[in-house]
Design a protein around this motif. Structure first.
Motif, PDB file in Angstrom:
ATOM      1  N   ALA A 122      44.986  45.748  51.080  1.00 48.27           N
ATOM      2  CA  ALA A 122      44.410  45.552  49.752  1.00 48.27           C
ATOM      3  C   ALA A 122      43.743  44.178  49.766  1.00 48.27           C
ATOM      4  N   ASN A 123      42.454  44.167  50.053  1.00 48.30           N
ATOM      5  CA  ASN A 123      41.718  42.913  50.203  1.00 48.30           C
ATOM      6  C   ASN A 123      41.175  42.436  48.857  1.00 48.30           C
ATOM      7  N   LYS A 124      41.052  41.135  48.733  1.00 51.01           N
ATOM      8  CA  LYS A 124      40.452  40.464  47.577  1.00 51.01           C
ATOM      9  C   LYS A 124      41.242  40.690  46.292  1.00 51.01           C
ATOM     10  N   VAL A 125      42.553  40.866  46.411  1.00 45.25           N
ATOM     11  CA  VAL A 125      43.388  41.057  45.220  1.00 45.25           C
ATOM     12  C   VAL A 125      43.437  39.803  44.354  1.00 45.25           C
ATOM     13  N   ASP A 126      43.018  38.671  44.909  1.00 47.95           N
ATOM     14  CA  ASP A 126      43.025  37.417  44.155  1.00 47.95           C
ATOM     15  C   ASP A 126      41.744  37.196  43.350  1.00 47.95           C
ATOM     16  N   HIS A 127      40.782  38.097  43.446  1.00 45.42           N
ATOM     17  CA  HIS A 127      39.539  37.960  42.689  1.00 45.42           C
ATOM     18  C   HIS A 127      39.749  38.436  41.250  1.00 45.42           C
ATOM     19  N   HIS A 128      39.021  37.827  40.336  1.00 44.72           N
ATOM     20  CA  HIS A 128      39.122  38.184  38.922  1.00 44.72           C
ATOM     21  C   HIS A 128      38.786  39.674  38.711  1.00 44.72           C
ATOM     22  N   GLY A 129      39.643  40.373  38.017  1.00 49.82           N
ATOM     23  CA  GLY A 129      39.417  41.783  37.713  1.00 49.82           C
ATOM     24  C   GLY A 129      39.785  42.756  38.826  1.00 49.82           C
ATOM     25  N   ALA A 130      40.292  42.244  39.924  1.00 48.48           N
ATOM     26  CA  ALA A 130      40.633  43.113  41.065  1.00 48.48           C
ATOM     27  C   ALA A 130      41.910  43.891  40.786  1.00 48.48           C
ATOM     28  N   MET A 131      42.010  45.062  41.402  1.00 46.49           N
ATOM     29  CA  MET A 131      43.259  45.823  41.373  1.00 46.49           C
ATOM     30  C   MET A 131      44.294  45.099  42.215  1.00 46.49           C
ATOM     31  N   ASP A 132      45.546  45.145  41.798  1.00 42.30           N
ATOM     32  CA  ASP A 132      46.604  44.635  42.659  1.00 42.30           C
ATOM     33  C   ASP A 132      47.100  45.776  43.545  1.00 42.30           C
TER      34      ASP A 132
END
Length: 179
Positions: A122-132
């Motif tokens: 699960a890449n880029k989970v730290d970006h705003h609005g991203a799915m966890d």
């Protein structure tokens, strides 16, 4: 050899995911560290990389397959001899998640890949609005779709070496020892 890993012959791992899911970054982060990895353009066709685990000394031969739609029909030529799959998803991009769902179904329908372990990133989970990770598991129905195989999900946050180390440890644990 009785349960020990062979470092003479590498484990073939396919890295699959839509274009823009972060496969190049992960491959670089695994080899040179998250701080030294650079974001690159999409992989044209495929690339391979040898990756030696520092902990187990297992050799992995990673096949990074392009996520561009024109190349997906060629995936089947890489299936023979595969021993595991790294499946990448860009959790900050709704279009990438939709494409990932199609890619996952294609992988699961492939007879040559039945029963192989899958490591979902699960890449880029730290970006705003991203799915966890939990949202991704639910959205892609991972527990139902992967119920008959060994699988794991790991997050990958930007420039976060701890996540890269967890991914490497998980990869070490999910390959099956050769006897």
């Amino acid at each position: 050899m009785g349960g020990s890993y062979s470092t003479d012959v590498g484990y073939k791992i396919l890295m699959i995911g839509p274009a823009g899911s972060g496969k190049n970054f992960l491959l670089q982060a695994l080899t040179v560290g998250a701080d030294n990895a650079v974001n690159e353009t999409h992989t044209p066709g495929f690339e391979t990389a040898n990756l030696n685990s520092r902990r187990t000394k297992i050799l992995y031969i990673i096949y990074n397959l392009s996520g561009e739609p024109a190349y997906r029909k060629l995936y089947k030529y890489f299936y023979p001899g595969t021993e595991g799959i790294i499946f990448m998803v860009n959790c900050a991009d709704p279009n990438n998640i939709r494409e990932a769902s199609v890619d996952l179904d294609m992988i699961l329908d492939a007879r040559e890949l039945r029963g192989l372990p899958i490591l979902v990133i699960a890449n880029k989970v730290d970006h705003h609005g991203a799915m966890d990770m939990e949202q991704l598991k639910t959205h892609l129905r991972l527990e139902a779709k992967l119920a008959r195989r060994f699988w794991w999900i790991c997050q990958l946050r930007n420039r976060y070496q701890f996540d890269v180390d967890i991914i490497m440890d998980t990869l070490d644990n999910f390959v099956q020892p050769r006897h």
